[in-house]
Structure formats: structure tokens, C-alpha cells
Design a protein around this motif. Structure first.
Motif, PDB file in Angstrom:
ATOM      1  N   SER A  46      -1.780   6.146 -12.876  1.00  0.00           N
ATOM      2  CA  SER A  46      -3.240   6.281 -12.913  1.00  0.00           C
ATOM      3  C   SER A  46      -3.722   7.325 -11.925  1.00  0.00           C
ATOM      4  N   GLY A  47      -2.950   7.583 -10.868  1.00  0.00           N
ATOM      5  CA  GLY A  47      -3.310   8.616  -9.907  1.00  0.00           C
ATOM      6  C   GLY A  47      -2.787   9.991 -10.273  1.00  0.00           C
ATOM      7  N   PHE A  48      -1.996  10.088 -11.331  1.00  0.00           N
ATOM      8  CA  PHE A  48      -1.419  11.363 -11.753  1.00  0.00           C
ATOM      9  C   PHE A  48      -2.514  12.268 -12.276  1.00  0.00           C
ATOM     10  N   ASP A  49      -2.641  13.449 -11.690  1.00  0.00           N
ATOM     11  CA  ASP A  49      -3.714  14.374 -12.065  1.00  0.00           C
ATOM     12  C   ASP A  49      -3.246  15.301 -13.177  1.00  0.00           C
TER      13      ASP A  49
ATOM     14  N   ARG B 157      -1.830  10.924 -20.685  1.00  0.00           N
ATOM     15  CA  ARG B 157      -1.477  10.770 -19.272  1.00  0.00           C
ATOM     16  C   ARG B 157      -0.094  10.124 -19.153  1.00  0.00           C
TER      17      ARG B 157
ATOM     18  N   THR C   2      -5.807  16.834 -15.120  1.00  0.00           N
ATOM     19  CA  THR C   2      -7.074  17.428 -15.549  1.00  0.00           C
ATOM     20  C   THR C   2      -6.957  18.927 -15.757  1.00  0.00           C
TER      21      THR C   2
ATOM     22  N   GLU D 164       0.174   2.420 -10.645  1.00  0.00           N
ATOM     23  CA  GLU D 164      -0.651   3.066  -9.631  1.00  0.00           C
ATOM     24  C   GLU D 164      -0.377   4.571  -9.594  1.00  0.00           C
ATOM     25  N   ALA D 165       0.892   4.946  -9.643  1.00  0.00           N
ATOM     26  CA  ALA D 165       1.264   6.360  -9.638  1.00  0.00           C
ATOM     27  C   ALA D 165       0.781   7.051 -10.903  1.00  0.00           C
TER      28      ALA D 165
ATOM     29  N   SER E   2       0.844  -1.186   0.000  1.00  0.00           N
ATOM     30  CA  SER E   2       0.000   0.000   0.000  1.00  0.00           C
ATOM     31  C   SER E   2       0.877   1.233   0.000  1.00  0.00           C
ATOM     32  N   VAL E   3       0.327   2.320  -0.495  1.00  0.00           N
ATOM     33  CA  VAL E   3       1.086   3.543  -0.637  1.00  0.00           C
ATOM     34  C   VAL E   3       1.133   4.303   0.687  1.00  0.00           C
TER      35      VAL E   3
ATOM     36  N   ILE F 272      -4.643   3.302 -19.339  1.00  0.00           N
ATOM     37  CA  ILE F 272      -4.048   4.639 -19.212  1.00  0.00           C
ATOM     38  C   ILE F 272      -3.730   5.162 -20.610  1.00  0.00           C
TER      39      ILE F 272
ATOM     40  N   SER G 169       5.080   8.893  -1.238  1.00  0.00           N
ATOM     41  CA  SER G 169       5.346   8.883  -2.666  1.00  0.00           C
ATOM     42  C   SER G 169       5.736   7.480  -3.104  1.00  0.00           C
TER      43      SER G 169
END
Length: 123
Positions: A58-61, A94, A63, A55-56, A28-29, A90, A33
């Protein structure tokens, strides 16, 4: 007995997220980081796993990003990115945005070089 039909993309996603020993990755994260930055990463010689990178990523914002780039890529790279999108979900934008951000994060000397070059720039 009912047999599930699994798409190739689902199989690839599952194989990417699982280590070669077949056991799921339960790391888990915990708010930390996933990938250490800069000199710290190079000193520890830690190499993030594919699951941690996905995981990093797909969580990179991205938008709020409004600027568009039109990179010129060779056909092999485009095919690889298309395959990556099928396997992970992905998209290329991105992936590229995360990769550039990660490159500057891992190599702060590039930012220093840019700043020094601009200071020495004469019109």
C-alpha cells in the motif's frame, strides 16, 4: 444495544491484518525496509508476514509510472486479484507493479542475466 454491521470485505481486512492468535500486529517499520532485499533475505530465511507485505504494497509509489502493460492472466488469477482488492483495497495494477519490483529486488541474478544476454546479442 446497537449492533454494528460489518461487510465481508471489512472482516477479511481485519482477519488479514491480525495474526491467528487474535492480537493485533503492533510491529512498526521505523523507516527500515519491511522486506530485506536480495541475498540478505535468503540468508536470514525471514518470511514477511501478510501485514508487512500489505503495508509495503500500500505504500508502494506507482504514481509516476506511465507505461502500460496488458498482462494475460488466467481466470483464477483474475478472480483472486479481484478478491484481494476487496479484502485489502489494493488494486491489481499496484499489486502487479509491486510484485514485479519485489521479484527483481529479491532475485538480482535476473538483472545480471538480462545484461549478459544483451551484451551477447548479435543483430
Amino acid at each position: 444495544m446497537e449492533k454494528k454491521i460489518i461487510s465481508i470485505a471489512d472482516e477479511l481486512r481485519r482477519s488479514i491484518s491480525m495474526p491467528s492468535d487474535g492480537k493485533p500486529n503492533n510491529k512498526s517499520v521505523n523507516g527500515n525496509s519491511v522486506m530485506p532485499a536480495g541475498k540478505q533475505a535468503r540468508d536470514k530465511k525471514t518470511i514477511p508476514t501478510a501485514g508487512a507485505i500489505l503495508e509495503a504494497m500500500s505504500g508502494f509509489d506507482c504514481t509516476g509510472n506511465t507505461h502500460m502493460l496488458h498482462p494475460r492472466l488466467d481466470i483464477r488469477t483474475v478472480k483472486l486479484l479481484n478478491s484481494f482488492k476487496l479484502a485489502s483495497g489494493i488494486d491489481m495494477n499496484r499489486f502487479i507493479a509491486f510484485s514485479i519490483h519485489y521479484l527483481f529486488q529479491q532475485h538480482p541474478e535476473l538483472k545480471t542475466y538480462i545484461k549478459q544476454s544483451l551484451e551477447n546479442f548479435e543483430l
